[in-house]
Design a protein around this motif. Sequence first.
Motif, PDB file in Angstrom:
ATOM      1  N   CYS A   8      -2.138   1.053  -1.720  1.00 44.24           N
ATOM      2  CA  CYS A   8      -3.092   0.869  -2.810  1.00 44.24           C
ATOM      3  C   CYS A   8      -2.862  -0.479  -3.478  1.00 44.24           C
ATOM      4  O   CYS A   8      -1.888  -1.172  -3.185  1.00 44.24           O
ATOM      5  CB  CYS A   8      -2.982   1.996  -3.833  1.00 44.24           C
ATOM      6  N   GLY A   9      -3.758  -0.825  -4.396  1.00 42.05           N
ATOM      7  CA  GLY A   9      -3.742  -2.125  -5.021  1.00 42.05           C
ATOM      8  C   GLY A   9      -2.632  -2.334  -6.032  1.00 42.05           C
ATOM      9  O   GLY A   9      -2.198  -1.414  -6.719  1.00 42.05           O
ATOM     10  N   ALA A  10      -2.211  -3.594  -6.144  1.00 38.65           N
ATOM     11  CA  ALA A  10      -1.290  -4.016  -7.195  1.00 38.65           C
ATOM     12  C   ALA A  10      -2.077  -4.352  -8.454  1.00 38.65           C
ATOM     13  O   ALA A  10      -1.517  -4.815  -9.439  1.00 38.65           O
ATOM     14  CB  ALA A  10      -0.470  -5.214  -6.738  1.00 38.65           C
ATOM     15  N   ASN A  11      -3.384  -4.097  -8.417  1.00 36.93           N
ATOM     16  CA  ASN A  11      -4.261  -4.171  -9.582  1.00 36.93           C
ATOM     17  C   ASN A  11      -4.857  -2.786  -9.784  1.00 36.93           C
ATOM     18  O   ASN A  11      -4.844  -1.960  -8.862  1.00 36.93           O
ATOM     19  CB  ASN A  11      -5.395  -5.182  -9.356  1.00 36.93           C
ATOM     20  N   ALA A  12      -5.397  -2.543 -10.963  1.00 37.95           N
ATOM     21  CA  ALA A  12      -6.002  -1.242 -11.246  1.00 37.95           C
ATOM     22  C   ALA A  12      -7.464  -1.180 -10.835  1.00 37.95           C
ATOM     23  O   ALA A  12      -8.027  -0.095 -10.724  1.00 37.95           O
ATOM     24  CB  ALA A  12      -5.869  -0.916 -12.739  1.00 37.95           C
ATOM     25  N   GLY A  13      -8.092  -2.337 -10.603  1.00 44.76           N
ATOM     26  CA  GLY A  13      -9.513  -2.347 -10.283  1.00 44.76           C
ATOM     27  C   GLY A  13     -10.357  -2.195 -11.528  1.00 44.76           C
ATOM     28  O   GLY A  13      -9.852  -1.945 -12.621  1.00 44.76           O
ATOM     29  N   LYS A  14     -11.659  -2.340 -11.371  1.00 47.07           N
ATOM     30  CA  LYS A  14     -12.576  -2.301 -12.513  1.00 47.07           C
ATOM     31  C   LYS A  14     -13.000  -0.900 -12.917  1.00 47.07           C
ATOM     32  O   LYS A  14     -13.361  -0.670 -14.061  1.00 47.07           O
ATOM     33  CB  LYS A  14     -13.818  -3.143 -12.204  1.00 47.07           C
ATOM     34  N   LEU A  36       6.768  10.272  -2.350  1.00 47.46           N
ATOM     35  CA  LEU A  36       5.954   9.069  -2.226  1.00 47.46           C
ATOM     36  C   LEU A  36       6.757   7.978  -1.529  1.00 47.46           C
ATOM     37  O   LEU A  36       7.896   7.706  -1.890  1.00 47.46           O
ATOM     38  CB  LEU A  36       5.535   8.565  -3.619  1.00 47.46           C
ATOM     39  N   VAL A  37       6.120   7.349  -0.539  1.00 48.18           N
ATOM     40  CA  VAL A  37       6.612   6.110   0.062  1.00 48.18           C
ATOM     41  C   VAL A  37       5.545   5.076  -0.261  1.00 48.18           C
ATOM     42  O   VAL A  37       4.358   5.309  -0.011  1.00 48.18           O
ATOM     43  CB  VAL A  37       6.786   6.242   1.594  1.00 48.18           C
ATOM     44  N   TYR A  38       5.943   3.946  -0.847  1.00 52.39           N
ATOM     45  CA  TYR A  38       4.940   2.957  -1.229  1.00 52.39           C
ATOM     46  C   TYR A  38       5.580   1.582  -1.290  1.00 52.39           C
ATOM     47  O   TYR A  38       6.767   1.425  -1.045  1.00 52.39           O
ATOM     48  CB  TYR A  38       4.270   3.355  -2.557  1.00 52.39           C
ATOM     49  N   GLY A  39       4.794   0.580  -1.646  1.00 49.34           N
ATOM     50  CA  GLY A  39       5.216  -0.804  -1.589  1.00 49.34           C
ATOM     51  C   GLY A  39       6.208  -1.274  -2.623  1.00 49.34           C
ATOM     52  O   GLY A  39       6.553  -2.456  -2.640  1.00 49.34           O
ATOM     53  N   GLY A  40       6.691  -0.401  -3.499  1.00 51.00           N
ATOM     54  CA  GLY A  40       7.784  -0.737  -4.396  1.00 51.00           C
ATOM     55  C   GLY A  40       7.425  -1.495  -5.653  1.00 51.00           C
ATOM     56  O   GLY A  40       8.307  -1.887  -6.414  1.00 51.00           O
ATOM     57  N   GLY A  41       6.135  -1.705  -5.919  1.00 51.37           N
ATOM     58  CA  GLY A  41       5.720  -2.468  -7.097  1.00 51.37           C
ATOM     59  C   GLY A  41       5.541  -1.623  -8.336  1.00 51.37           C
ATOM     60  O   GLY A  41       5.417  -0.406  -8.274  1.00 51.37           O
ATOM     61  N   ARG A  42       5.492  -2.310  -9.471  1.00 52.19           N
ATOM     62  CA  ARG A  42       5.319  -1.628 -10.758  1.00 52.19           C
ATOM     63  C   ARG A  42       3.940  -1.866 -11.359  1.00 52.19           C
ATOM     64  O   ARG A  42       3.621  -1.337 -12.410  1.00 52.19           O
ATOM     65  CB  ARG A  42       6.402  -2.068 -11.733  1.00 52.19           C
ATOM     66  N   LEU A  43       3.113  -2.681 -10.696  1.00 51.94           N
ATOM     67  CA  LEU A  43       1.822  -3.083 -11.247  1.00 51.94           C
ATOM     68  C   LEU A  43       0.664  -2.304 -10.618  1.00 51.94           C
ATOM     69  O   LEU A  43       0.779  -1.802  -9.507  1.00 51.94           O
ATOM     70  CB  LEU A  43       1.595  -4.580 -11.014  1.00 51.94           C
ATOM     71  N   GLY A  44      -0.446  -2.239 -11.326  1.00 53.22           N
ATOM     72  CA  GLY A  44      -1.683  -1.688 -10.804  1.00 53.22           C
ATOM     73  C   GLY A  44      -1.574  -0.242 -10.367  1.00 53.22           C
ATOM     74  O   GLY A  44      -0.812   0.545 -10.927  1.00 53.22           O
TER      75      GLY A  44
END
Length: 189
Positions: A8-14, A36-44
């Motif tokens: 999924c996105g590192a942004n939240a989208g509109k 959950l396995v995911y890309g490890g980011g804290r954003l979006g």
Amino acid sequence: MQRLAVYCGANAGKNPAYAANTILLGKAMAARGVDLVYGGGRLGLMGTIADTVLAEGGRVHGVIPEMLKDLEVAHTGVTELHIVPNMHERKAKMTDLTDAFVALPGGVGTMDELFEAWSWNALGYHNKPFAILNMAGYWDSLITFLDTMTDQGFVSAERRKHLIISDDIDDCLDRLAAACNSEAGSFTW
């Protein structure tokens, strides 16, 4: 299905529906005991899914390249954070850690991850199922194009059927879990 890779996105989208549905997915995963396995980011949306699964008592396995960790976008509160040298290693590690894949709204990185999971499956490198959770119709145009690829003979009808598409969280999770138990993993164009 014990672990699900969420792309999924590192942004939240509109559209606020993306974050709202991401929260619902995280709650459903935790309720089912799916890590959950995911890309490890804290954003979006990435941060939203991780925070939700953690808040609901679930386990979160993040995989982030060194460069992104150094840019301070890593989620340091996850259950397990794997730091890898590059994006290629990130996708390979996520594939190793998961039982299935699902794509939520996102950008080119999300599409790259989804299509790599699909192509690796098509070539027999793994037999893990993959899906699009079509929140608020986000993926409608892509789904139409994928049908065009099939109609024009670039993707077989059999291979096209391997991509699970759903706009309902429980349906998507149920179908991925069922596919985990039945995926043949054979080489199919």
